[in-house]
Design a protein around this motif. Structure first.
Motif, PDB file in Angstrom:
ATOM      1  N   GLY A 204       0.789  -1.225   0.000  1.00  0.00           N
ATOM      2  CA  GLY A 204       0.000   0.000   0.000  1.00  0.00           C
ATOM      3  C   GLY A 204       0.819   1.270   0.000  1.00  0.00           C
ATOM      4  O   GLY A 204       0.277   2.363   0.175  1.00  0.00           O
ATOM      5  N   GLY A 205       2.143   1.156  -0.189  1.00  0.00           N
ATOM      6  CA  GLY A 205       3.002   2.341  -0.248  1.00  0.00           C
ATOM      7  C   GLY A 205       4.202   2.092  -1.141  1.00  0.00           C
ATOM      8  O   GLY A 205       5.318   2.474  -0.804  1.00  0.00           O
ATOM      9  N   ALA A 206       3.960   1.469  -2.283  1.00  0.00           N
ATOM     10  CA  ALA A 206       5.053   1.059  -3.178  1.00  0.00           C
ATOM     11  C   ALA A 206       5.497   2.218  -4.057  1.00  0.00           C
ATOM     12  O   ALA A 206       5.345   2.199  -5.291  1.00  0.00           O
ATOM     13  N   CYS A 207       6.089   3.242  -3.445  1.00  0.00           N
ATOM     14  CA  CYS A 207       6.429   4.454  -4.197  1.00  0.00           C
ATOM     15  C   CYS A 207       7.704   4.291  -5.019  1.00  0.00           C
ATOM     16  O   CYS A 207       7.859   4.959  -6.049  1.00  0.00           O
ATOM     17  N   LEU A 208       8.636   3.423  -4.610  1.00  0.00           N
ATOM     18  CA  LEU A 208       9.833   3.200  -5.415  1.00  0.00           C
ATOM     19  C   LEU A 208       9.468   2.493  -6.720  1.00  0.00           C
ATOM     20  O   LEU A 208       9.913   2.890  -7.801  1.00  0.00           O
ATOM     21  N   ARG A 209       8.664   1.452  -6.626  1.00  0.00           N
ATOM     22  CA  ARG A 209       8.250   0.739  -7.840  1.00  0.00           C
ATOM     23  C   ARG A 209       7.508   1.684  -8.789  1.00  0.00           C
ATOM     24  O   ARG A 209       7.748   1.675 -10.003  1.00  0.00           O
ATOM     25  N   ALA A 210       6.624   2.499  -8.240  1.00  0.00           N
ATOM     26  CA  ALA A 210       5.875   3.433  -9.084  1.00  0.00           C
ATOM     27  C   ALA A 210       6.810   4.409  -9.785  1.00  0.00           C
ATOM     28  O   ALA A 210       6.630   4.723 -10.966  1.00  0.00           O
ATOM     29  N   ALA A 211       7.832   4.877  -9.074  1.00  0.00           N
ATOM     30  CA  ALA A 211       8.789   5.820  -9.657  1.00  0.00           C
ATOM     31  C   ALA A 211       9.642   5.153 -10.733  1.00  0.00           C
ATOM     32  O   ALA A 211       9.910   5.748 -11.786  1.00  0.00           O
ATOM     33  N   LEU A 212      10.068   3.917 -10.486  1.00  0.00           N
ATOM     34  CA  LEU A 212      10.872   3.201 -11.478  1.00  0.00           C
ATOM     35  C   LEU A 212      10.069   2.946 -12.753  1.00  0.00           C
ATOM     36  O   LEU A 212      10.598   3.052 -13.867  1.00  0.00           O
ATOM     37  N   GLU A 213       8.798   2.621 -12.585  1.00  0.00           N
ATOM     38  CA  GLU A 213       7.950   2.368 -13.754  1.00  0.00           C
ATOM     39  C   GLU A 213       7.689   3.644 -14.548  1.00  0.00           C
ATOM     40  O   GLU A 213       7.613   3.610 -15.784  1.00  0.00           O
TER      41      GLU A 213
END
Length: 408
Positions: A204-213
């Motif tokens: 519920g807080g996957a901000c690194l994955r979102a940024a990499l994508e």
């Protein structure tokens, strides 16, 4: 890279005036389970029970000419800055949401003493942050970010310096919890290609994955705050600059309920108190089994500021995730013997944890909320088969998060 390593070592040396290195402990339970040498870097045993003191210490020592430090935080960062304000004789002003639990407010006050003041502003962190930054600009203080600050990142990298010294070499793998990215980017940058860094975020807080994508930091549309030490809606710009080349397979997302199983095991079996973010790296080992077999692995247990009032919720979520507890709505006939008929269906390892009449939906039937605990997840299959055979109408609501918020 060389300059970063030099600065991280200088930061680590400065730590020794305040606290000793946190322990690096081999964990026999985990090592045996995964066929590897598993070490825990116990940041939960720092003076403020988290690694946040490191970034605050390094940033504040590098801003020696500043007397006023300001931050916005509802947890570990506030406590780290408060501790260092008292140690260094600086004035600290900490903004916290109005909804911050009293336990966290009291601990922050305890660490900072007369050197700090706390302002409670806003129901949500975004409001708190904006108020803190505006006040800081007006008063001419130094705003101490929890992760988006080069000196903070450098200070968190002191963890890597200690690991290298304590182990006598670099590990094969290091498992890093990610929130805003300050600690994970600092440690990963220090080790570079010498160590395979693996990054773990709450689902519920996957901000690194979102940024990499996306190729750049992005704001998550929604954040689950259960893993409060790592529930960040947007990774920091500076941490992302250091992590932008991380391969996506090296970033894991762990469900919040699943993290609860590790919190309970570490507490009940190992006697280690971890907050949800502190358990992230340990829980991720199950997904890394084939990578780490026969290797030396270090997991960062990032914090142990766990409020024991949350323990019933943690146990509940762990049981639901592991499949040994389920909730369902039963349409129970309103006739003599109907309840006894239902009870006779329960197996020898089944136990009623909740039984509550919700309302009468019709004159001849009543809706009942039932919670069942059992020893093994597979016990539910025969239970439901017998309910079906007996003609009971029921709905399994265990995984219905919306409904669960209201009735469980």
């Amino acid at each position: 890279m060389t300059n970063f390593r030099t600065q991280a070592k200088a930061a680590e040396a400065a730590m020794r005036d305040v606290f000793p290195p946190t322990p690096l402990q081999k964990n026999e339970l985990l090592s045996h389970r995964f066929g590897a040498d598993i070490y825990l870097k116990r940041e939960d045993l720092s003076p403020v029970r988290s690694y946040k003191i490191r970034g605050a210490l390094n940033a504040m020592r590098k801003q020696a000419g500043k007397d006023l430090f300001v931050c916005a935080s509802a947890g570990n960062h506030a406590q780290g800055m408060a501790y260092m304000c008292r140690q260094m004789g600086k004035r600290g002003v900490i903004f916290m949401p109005v909804t911050t639990p009293q336990q966290k407010i009291q601990k922050t006050r305890m660490f900072g003493g007369e050197n700090i003041e706390i302002h409670l502003v806003g129901d949500y962190f975004d409001v708190t942050l904006a108020a803190a930054q505006q006040w800081c600009a007006e008063e001419g203080g130094y705003f101490l970010s929890p992760f988006d600050d080069a000196d903070v990142i450098e200070g968190q990298a002191s963890i890597a310096v200690e690991i290298e010294d304590q182990l006598g070499r670099a590990p094969d793998h290091i498992v890093l919890p990610v929130g805003g990215g300050g600690m994970s980017s600092g440690v990963a940058t220090y080790f570079g290609d010498e160590v395979h860094a693996l990054f773990v975020e709450p689902k519920g807080g996957a901000c690194l994955r979102a940024a990499l994508e996306a190729g750049h930091p992005v704001a998550l549309p929604r954040v689950d705050t259960f893993v409060d030490g790592a529930a960040v809606g947007r990774i920091g710009a500076l941490p992302f600059d250091l992590l932008q080349d991380v391969p996506l397979p090296d970033v894991l997302s762990i469900e919040e309920d699943r993290i609860c199983t590790t919190i309970l095991e570490m507490l009940n079996v190992e006697g280690i108190v971890l907050e949800p973010a502190g358990a992230l790296a340990v829980e991720a080992l199950g997904d890394l089994r084939t990578w780490i077999k026969g290797k030396t692995v270090v997991c960062i247990t990032s914090g142990g500021n766990f409020d024991f009032e949350r323990l019933p919720e943690v146990k509940e979520r762990a049981q639901r995730y592991s499949g040994v507890k389920k909730y369902f709505l039963l349409r129970l006939p309103q006739r003599p013997g109907a309840l006894k008929e239902f009870l006779n269906i329960l197996g020898p390892e089944d136990d009623i944890a909740r039984f509550e009449y919700m309302k009468k939906s019709a004159r001849n039937f009543g809706s009942v909320l039932i919670g069942i605990e059992t020893k093994k997840p597979e016990n539910f299959a025969p239970l439901f088969e017998q309910l079906d055979a007996a003609g009971f109408t029921y709905t399994d609501i265990t995984s219905d998060e919306t409904l669960a918020q209201f009735v469980i």
